[in-house]
Design a protein around this motif. Sequence first.
Motif, PDB file in Angstrom:
ATOM      1  N   GLY A 125      -7.764  -2.590  21.088  1.00  0.00           N
ATOM      2  CA  GLY A 125      -7.979  -2.062  19.748  1.00  0.00           C
ATOM      3  C   GLY A 125      -6.823  -1.292  19.140  1.00  0.00           C
TER       4      GLY A 125
ATOM      5  N   LYS B  21      -2.429  -4.621  18.932  1.00  0.00           N
ATOM      6  CA  LYS B  21      -1.409  -5.508  19.536  1.00  0.00           C
ATOM      7  C   LYS B  21      -1.393  -6.891  18.890  1.00  0.00           C
ATOM      8  CE  LYS B  21      -3.229  -5.260  23.600  1.00  0.00           C
ATOM      9  NZ  LYS B  21      -4.367  -4.426  23.210  1.00  0.00           N
ATOM     10  N   SER B  22      -2.602  -7.497  18.755  1.00  0.00           N
ATOM     11  CA  SER B  22      -2.653  -8.855  18.200  1.00  0.00           C
ATOM     12  C   SER B  22      -2.141  -8.858  16.776  1.00  0.00           C
ATOM     13  CB  SER B  22      -4.080  -9.397  18.198  1.00  0.00           C
ATOM     14  OG  SER B  22      -4.657  -9.216  19.438  1.00  0.00           O
ATOM     15  N   ARG B  23      -2.522  -7.849  16.044  1.00  0.00           N
ATOM     16  CA  ARG B  23      -2.097  -7.799  14.654  1.00  0.00           C
ATOM     17  C   ARG B  23      -0.592  -7.569  14.571  1.00  0.00           C
ATOM     18  NH1 ARG B  23      -5.106  -4.812   9.583  1.00  0.00           N
ATOM     19  NH2 ARG B  23      -3.469  -5.316   8.096  1.00  0.00           N
TER      20      ARG B  23
ATOM     21  N   ASP C  20      -0.940   4.679   8.812  1.00  0.00           N
ATOM     22  CA  ASP C  20      -1.575   4.720   7.481  1.00  0.00           C
ATOM     23  C   ASP C  20      -2.840   5.588   7.508  1.00  0.00           C
ATOM     24  OD1 ASP C  20      -2.188   2.275   9.138  1.00  0.00           O
ATOM     25  OD2 ASP C  20      -3.920   2.248   7.799  1.00  0.00           O
TER      26      ASP C  20
ATOM     27  N   THR D 234       0.929  -1.979  11.062  1.00  0.00           N
ATOM     28  CA  THR D 234       1.210  -3.405  11.267  1.00  0.00           C
ATOM     29  C   THR D 234       1.142  -4.211   9.967  1.00  0.00           C
ATOM     30  OG1 THR D 234      -1.110  -3.706  11.722  1.00  0.00           O
ATOM     31  CG2 THR D 234       0.307  -3.463  13.625  1.00  0.00           C
TER      32      THR D 234
END
Length: 330
Positions: A54, A57-59, A192, A224
């Motif tokens: 969460g 990382k993927s984003r 953010d 990201t």
Amino acid sequence: MPHVIDFQAPTSDVRIYGNHLKHHKTVGELAMGKAKKEVKKERVINVAIVGANGVGKSRWAGTFHGTYPGYYNQWSDHRSLPRQSVEVDGEVWHVEMHDLVLKPLWEAERDISIEYWDSMLTQVHGVILLYDITDRKSYDSVTKADYPTILSFRERPPLDERSVPEANPMDEELRLGRFRRFGGLLVGNKHDLVKERPLKREVSKSLAQEWASMHGMKHFEGNTFEQKWLISIVRDLIGQIMKAELRDKEDLEQRDRYEAALKPDETSATHKPNGLNRLSTLSRSFLKMRNALPRVPLKNKETAPVAQPIEEKSQWSMFLSSNQPPAATN
Ligand SMILES: Nc1nc2c(ncn2[C@@H]2O[C@H](COP(=O)(O)OP(=O)(O)OP(=O)(O)O)[C@@H](O)[C@H]2O)c(=O)[nH]1
């Protein structure tokens, strides 16, 4: 071992895992209408983005590769991973970003494939340690569990050597593939969220900065959303990778010099180490100098002064040897 400084000509196909990961190739592009051949150096590198579930990382990887919000799943097929090109000082680096959760490793889950982790963690050139600045646990796990786990994989002998104890731990494979330094960055994500609500911050910037500098890394905070920013971060990481490889190269050269100095000299009848032979020029000139000095005859035993035993006295003797008080001086 391939080094950043010493780019090699293309040899074979660039596959995903193994030492050929570090494969460099040089391509020449003949500019249309120009007589001069423009040569660009290219290289494929693998970067692991590591962190708790969460943290983003993927984003991060998806935005970096320009595929987000499209499908991004590194588990489906490693070979289809996109490569993002990043130019640093006129050299093109094709970066493959692998999103990794190391928790199953440090929790020693039974069904994990150690071979996969072994090849992955020992071969990556750079690591981005990612945490969520609004989640202290994610910072703790990446700094206290993920990072030491990566180090432990880099420092142990390869799997096949572990089962052959007599194997030379310093063989070529090990020289090139193991104990390699890597570039590292510590990155706080979801900035953010604290911009809007500062109270949401759970990891102070100074704490993370201190940890990063203690471990020879740089620290960044961001989010990201923008590919441009992520590419600039990776450009920094490439700088760290270059430094790491330069230091590895210096280490190897130093060790080669040391080993060369210890190798037996085949031209000599007596197997003196090379180092001694190199020294022999120095020692010969020293002998010459010594022989040129006027000779002083050695004293024989009779004429040589005999060492006199030192009378042992108590440290208080100066006070005890005489009961007379010191004579008064007028
Ligand atoms: N506000 C904010 N949300 C983000 C940011 N980056 C990622 N997220 C969100 O955080 C959530 C988790 O993101 P993922 O990219 O799936 O995180 P992950 O680390 O890959 O998670 P796992 O796949 O479970 O390991 C998603 O809802 C993302 O949209 C960011 O910079 N700011």
